[in-house]
Scaffold this motif. Structure first.
Motif, mmCIF file in Angstrom:
data_model
loop_
_atom_site.group_PDB
_atom_site.id
_atom_site.type_symbol
_atom_site.label_atom_id
_atom_site.label_comp_id
_atom_site.label_asym_id
_atom_site.label_seq_id
_atom_site.Cartn_x
_atom_site.Cartn_y
_atom_site.Cartn_z
ATOM 1 N N LYS A 1 6.203 -5.148 -10.198
ATOM 2 C CA LYS A 1 5.811 -4.920 -8.808
ATOM 3 C C LYS A 1 4.308 -4.785 -8.603
ATOM 4 C CE LYS A 1 10.125 -4.974 -7.826
ATOM 5 N NZ LYS A 1 10.710 -6.250 -7.342
ATOM 6 N N PHE B 1 1.900 -14.602 -3.423
ATOM 7 C CA PHE B 1 1.583 -14.407 -2.012
ATOM 8 C C PHE B 1 0.236 -15.037 -1.696
ATOM 9 C CE2 PHE B 1 4.902 -11.650 -0.541
ATOM 10 C CZ PHE B 1 5.305 -10.915 -1.645
ATOM 11 N N GLY C 1 1.193 -14.065 3.600
ATOM 12 C CA GLY C 1 2.336 -14.927 3.858
ATOM 13 C C GLY C 1 3.605 -14.262 3.362
ATOM 14 N N GLN D 1 -4.140 0.433 -14.512
ATOM 15 C CA GLN D 1 -3.782 0.531 -13.117
ATOM 16 C C GLN D 1 -4.721 1.491 -12.421
ATOM 17 O OE1 GLN D 1 -1.761 -1.447 -11.849
ATOM 18 N NE2 GLN D 1 -0.963 -0.613 -9.965
ATOM 19 N N LEU E 1 -6.372 0.649 2.333
ATOM 20 C CA LEU E 1 -5.415 0.055 3.267
ATOM 21 C C LEU E 1 -4.007 0.490 2.899
ATOM 22 C CD1 LEU E 1 -6.661 -3.685 3.203
ATOM 23 C CD2 LEU E 1 -7.394 -1.881 4.758
ATOM 24 N N TYR F 1 -0.011 -0.926 3.475
ATOM 25 C CA TYR F 1 0.814 -2.047 3.886
ATOM 26 C C TYR F 1 2.277 -1.654 3.824
ATOM 27 C CZ TYR F 1 -2.957 -5.464 3.887
ATOM 28 O OH TYR F 1 -4.098 -6.161 4.185
ATOM 29 N N LYS G 1 6.212 -3.430 3.562
ATOM 30 C CA LYS G 1 6.839 -4.683 3.157
ATOM 31 C C LYS G 1 8.353 -4.569 3.252
ATOM 32 C CE LYS G 1 7.144 -8.022 -0.625
ATOM 33 N NZ LYS G 1 8.604 -8.125 -0.485
ATOM 34 N N GLU H 1 9.852 -10.607 2.602
ATOM 35 C CA GLU H 1 8.738 -10.860 3.507
ATOM 36 C C GLU H 1 7.439 -10.470 2.814
ATOM 37 O OE1 GLU H 1 11.133 -9.862 7.684
ATOM 38 O OE2 GLU H 1 9.127 -9.069 7.324
ATOM 39 N N GLY H 2 6.333 -10.921 3.387
ATOM 40 C CA GLY H 2 5.044 -10.504 2.848
ATOM 41 C C GLY H 2 4.658 -9.134 3.368
ATOM 42 N N PRO H 3 3.732 -8.464 2.692
ATOM 43 C CA PRO H 3 3.238 -7.177 3.178
ATOM 44 C C PRO H 3 2.528 -7.345 4.525
ATOM 45 C CG PRO H 3 2.597 -7.554 0.884
ATOM 46 C CD PRO H 3 3.127 -8.842 1.397
ATOM 47 N N PHE I 1 -0.011 -5.336 7.340
ATOM 48 C CA PHE I 1 -1.009 -4.281 7.432
ATOM 49 C C PHE I 1 -0.557 -3.168 8.373
ATOM 50 C CE2 PHE I 1 -4.969 -2.194 7.587
ATOM 51 C CZ PHE I 1 -5.277 -1.928 8.915
ATOM 52 N N PHE J 1 2.807 -0.035 0.320
ATOM 53 C CA PHE J 1 1.780 -0.215 -0.694
ATOM 54 C C PHE J 1 0.468 0.363 -0.200
ATOM 55 C CE2 PHE J 1 3.797 -3.063 -3.704
ATOM 56 C CZ PHE J 1 4.780 -3.707 -2.964
ATOM 57 N N PHE K 1 -9.189 -6.088 -3.502
ATOM 58 C CA PHE K 1 -8.356 -4.911 -3.341
ATOM 59 C C PHE K 1 -7.434 -4.743 -4.534
ATOM 60 C CE2 PHE K 1 -9.244 -3.342 0.861
ATOM 61 C CZ PHE K 1 -9.850 -4.418 1.479
ATOM 62 N N PHE L 1 -3.985 -2.926 -5.641
ATOM 63 C CA PHE L 1 -2.775 -2.418 -5.018
ATOM 64 C C PHE L 1 -2.008 -1.500 -5.961
ATOM 65 C CE2 PHE L 1 -2.020 -4.679 -0.989
ATOM 66 C CZ PHE L 1 -3.044 -5.602 -1.023
ATOM 67 N N THR M 1 1.905 0.099 -6.907
ATOM 68 C CA THR M 1 3.178 -0.574 -7.151
ATOM 69 C C THR M 1 4.207 -0.333 -6.052
ATOM 70 O OG1 THR M 1 3.788 1.279 -8.558
ATOM 71 C CG2 THR M 1 2.991 -0.708 -9.653
#
Lengths: 114, 111
Positions: free
Chosen positions: A41, A90, A106, B2, B34, B36, B38, B42-44, B46, B89, B99, B101, B103
């Motif tokens: 992930k 993505f 996307g 990470q 930021l 997000y 999800k 689908e995509g994340p 904002f 996220f 950026f 991210f 997990t």
């Protein structure tokens, strides 16, 4: 209207094949990205282009080659696919760089290498 | 390594209550963050941002708090709604371009 669209959404292919994922954004953004989300992930940036110019190129095997024919498109070509390439890819875009930046993603392309 | 961590993979909250999602980072140079949301397949999308010149930013039911000394930020959703059920996220940057991210934390809001 889809702001950032990528095709195909699902792709199953054999090891050793070459495949491409296409991405288009209709937001008028100058910057586009490719991110990879692996099985753990983690969502990690692979490439970033600003006005067709490569600005971020993370440690990615050179089997991965982005191509930006214009600032609305950023395609990802992958040569000699390996099992470890299976992931969700993505595409994303943003209007600006620097602070205040917001990235629009996307829907993702699910790549499975068998 | 990470640099952004979301140590809670999942969280369940009753509808109407507050949801608190946490995020920790290790790089003291990060100064822009930021969040997000999800949904599956689908995509994340904002949600909200915060820069290090602030310690709080609010947008409707969503508030992000930043504790720079602790290198910690949190997203508060109040009141929580079933439609908020998604993976959240956090992302951090030191230049607004690249950026990192976490997990993600899967939030389930129970009706």
């Amino acid at each position: 209207d889809t702001a950032v669209s990528q095709t195909p959404k699902y792709l199953v292919t054999q090891m050793g094949n070459d495949k491409s994922i296409k991405c288009e954004q209709n937001l008028g953004h100058d910057t586009m990205y490719w991110y990879k989300q692996d099985s753990k992930k983690f969502l990690k940036i692979m490439f970033s282009y600003n006005n067709k110019e490569l600005i971020i190129n993370e440690t990615v095997p050179n089997r991965f080659s982005p191509k930006s024919p214009d600032k609305a498109h950023l395609n990802l070509h992958i040569n000699s696919l390996e099992l470890g390439d299976s992931a969700v890819y993505f595409c994303a875009s943003s209007q600006r760089q620097g602070y205040g930046n917001t990235i629009y993603f996307g829907e993702g392309s699910w790549l499975t290498v068998v | 390594d990470q640099q952004v961590k979301q140590n809670s993979p999942s969280l369940s909250v009753q509808e109407g209550r507050i949801s608190i999602l946490n995020c920790d980072y290790t790089n003291s140079m990060f100064d822009y963050f930021l969040w997000y949301k999800k949904y599956p397949a689908e995509g994340p999308t904002f949600l909200i941002s915060i820069s290090s010149i602030k310690d709080k930013n609010e947008d409707g039911r969503f508030t992000v708090f930043l504790n720079k000394s602790a290198k910690h930020l949190s997203l508060h959703i109040v009141p929580s709604q079933p439609g908020d059920s998604a993976v959240y996220f956090c992302a951090a940057s030191d230049n607004g371009n690249q950026f990192y991210f976490g997990t993600g934390t899967s939030l389930t809001v129970i009706p």
